[in-house]
Design a protein around this motif. Sequence first.
Motif, short mmCIF file in Angstrom:
data_model
loop_
_atom_site.label_atom_id
_atom_site.label_comp_id
_atom_site.label_asym_id
_atom_site.label_seq_id
_atom_site.Cartn_x
_atom_site.Cartn_y
_atom_site.Cartn_z
N ALA A 51 -18.84 39.10 -6.13
CA ALA A 51 -19.28 37.77 -6.20
C ALA A 51 -20.14 37.62 -7.24
CB ALA A 51 -19.53 37.28 -4.85
N ILE A 52 -21.11 38.38 -7.37
CA ILE A 52 -22.21 38.23 -8.27
C ILE A 52 -21.81 38.32 -9.97
CG2 ILE A 52 -24.27 39.41 -9.24
CD1 ILE A 52 -24.85 40.33 -6.19
N ALA A 53 -20.85 39.18 -9.90
CA ALA A 53 -20.32 39.31 -11.36
C ALA A 53 -19.48 38.28 -11.82
CB ALA A 53 -19.32 40.68 -11.46
N ALA A 54 -18.74 37.63 -10.72
CA ALA A 54 -17.99 36.53 -11.00
C ALA A 54 -18.78 35.05 -11.32
CB ALA A 54 -17.03 35.94 -9.75
N ALA A 101 -20.29 35.69 -14.79
CA ALA A 101 -19.21 35.45 -15.80
C ALA A 101 -19.10 34.02 -16.05
CB ALA A 101 -18.08 36.25 -15.50
N GLU A 102 -19.48 33.12 -14.71
CA GLU A 102 -19.11 31.60 -15.16
C GLU A 102 -20.09 31.14 -15.74
OE1 GLU A 102 -18.12 27.82 -11.85
OE2 GLU A 102 -18.24 30.19 -11.14
N TRP A 103 -21.32 31.60 -15.83
CA TRP A 103 -22.19 30.66 -16.56
C TRP A 103 -22.15 30.65 -17.97
CZ3 TRP A 103 -25.85 27.83 -14.66
CH2 TRP A 103 -26.37 27.96 -13.46
N PRO A 104 -21.62 31.40 -18.88
CA PRO A 104 -21.53 31.17 -20.28
C PRO A 104 -20.49 29.94 -20.37
CG PRO A 104 -21.55 33.34 -19.91
CD PRO A 104 -21.53 32.81 -18.53
N GLU A 105 -19.53 29.80 -19.78
CA GLU A 105 -18.53 28.67 -19.75
C GLU A 105 -18.98 27.62 -19.26
OE1 GLU A 105 -13.86 27.66 -17.88
OE2 GLU A 105 -14.88 29.64 -17.71
N LEU A 106 -19.73 27.41 -18.04
CA LEU A 106 -20.31 26.30 -17.49
C LEU A 106 -21.20 25.85 -18.66
CD1 LEU A 106 -20.65 24.32 -15.32
CD2 LEU A 106 -22.42 25.67 -14.30
N ALA A 114 -22.60 19.46 -13.15
CA ALA A 114 -24.02 19.58 -12.42
C ALA A 114 -23.98 20.03 -11.19
CB ALA A 114 -24.84 18.28 -12.48
N GLY A 115 -22.93 19.58 -10.37
CA GLY A 115 -22.72 20.10 -9.08
C GLY A 115 -22.37 21.63 -8.76
N ARG A 116 -21.38 22.10 -9.85
CA ARG A 116 -21.16 23.42 -10.03
C ARG A 116 -22.48 24.20 -10.56
NH1 ARG A 116 -19.74 27.05 -7.48
NH2 ARG A 116 -19.07 29.09 -8.62
N TRP A 117 -23.30 23.45 -11.35
CA TRP A 117 -24.37 24.12 -11.76
C TRP A 117 -25.47 24.59 -10.40
CZ3 TRP A 117 -25.95 24.24 -17.23
CH2 TRP A 117 -27.47 24.80 -17.45
N MET A 118 -25.64 23.63 -9.93
CA MET A 118 -26.45 23.64 -8.59
C MET A 118 -25.95 24.74 -7.52
SD MET A 118 -29.00 21.92 -9.63
CE MET A 118 -29.96 22.31 -8.24
N GLY A 119 -24.69 24.62 -7.60
CA GLY A 119 -23.88 25.58 -6.50
C GLY A 119 -24.19 27.14 -7.23
N LEU A 120 -24.17 27.33 -8.26
CA LEU A 120 -24.35 28.64 -8.74
C LEU A 120 -25.74 29.07 -8.41
CD1 LEU A 120 -22.50 28.94 -12.25
CD2 LEU A 120 -21.91 30.06 -10.03
N LEU A 121 -26.82 28.14 -8.64
CA LEU A 121 -28.11 28.33 -8.27
C LEU A 121 -28.43 28.66 -6.86
CD1 LEU A 121 -30.10 25.83 -10.69
CD2 LEU A 121 -29.66 28.28 -11.05
N GLU A 122 -27.33 27.96 -6.16
CA GLU A 122 -27.66 28.08 -4.73
C GLU A 122 -27.08 29.36 -4.12
OE1 GLU A 122 -27.95 26.40 -0.74
OE2 GLU A 122 -28.51 25.35 -2.63
N ALA A 123 -26.27 30.08 -5.03
CA ALA A 123 -25.83 31.34 -4.62
C ALA A 123 -26.82 32.32 -5.03
CB ALA A 123 -24.74 31.79 -5.51
N PHE A 124 -27.77 32.01 -5.67
CA PHE A 124 -29.12 32.96 -6.09
C PHE A 124 -30.11 32.78 -5.05
CE2 PHE A 124 -33.35 33.28 -7.69
CZ PHE A 124 -33.16 34.67 -8.21
N HIS A 125 -30.58 31.46 -4.84
CA HIS A 125 -31.70 31.22 -3.93
C HIS A 125 -31.24 30.89 -2.41
CE1 HIS A 125 -30.81 26.94 -4.35
NE2 HIS A 125 -31.08 26.79 -5.55
#
Length: 249
Positions: free
Chosen positions: A161-164, A167-172, A195-206
């Motif tokens: 999940a972390i690798a996925a 990998a999504e960040w550069p495309e976003l 922006a919603g997906r952006w915040m979702g990826l950050l949510e996975a971090f914090h």
Amino acid sequence: MPEDGGPVWKVGELARRTGLTVRTLHHYEQVGLLRPAARTAAGHRLYGAADVRRLYQVVALRELGLPLDVIGILLAGEADIAERLAEHLALVEQRLVRLRSLRSRLAALVATAESTGSTAPADLLGLIEEVVRMQDVINNYFSEEQLALLEERRRALGEDAIAAAEAEWPELIAKVQAEMDAGTDPADPRVRALAGRWMGLLEAFHGGDDGLRESLFTMYAENSEQINRDSGGPSPDMIAYISRANAAD
């Protein structure tokens, strides 16, 4: 209205001006660190100049690594704003010295490697030492408890999940940049979806933890140029664009 009759900010305005989230400001209110000076007839929070000064002390003390409950105790004793500013300045200067030292060493090693095709073991040992010192910088942004929490989240999410997500960040980032280049209004549904997906990826971090979110944003804000240069991370302009999209809700 605040008793001093000075300028006031609603919670959304204060969030945009400071880079904090509305949720963080609400959380500070819930734990008794920051209470709005007044409310409108409709119940909207209003913050005055004194609230801004107090908020700065909260942010500065958090950056110094203090937990919120300790910050509450300090502020109850009327923490001195000049002292907090001096401590904050000393911390920032310390970080700048370390970052500049590491940058200089890396630039020299890159030049050597490009010209000779190799690097001396002594140079690599020096680089290792510098990287280890940089760990102290990370510790300035994240407390031991936060680092432990991040490790727990890493184990819970799993490497796949972390690798996925990585990998999504550069495309976003590329998609957001395309919208910026096209002059798309941040309030456009396409940008808001990004922006919603952006915040979702950050949510996975914090994981929704306010302290981790603040530490992450602070670390990026103070090292954005290096992060952008080294890993192709988002520019400050892109961060502002995404923030405006989120504020358009």
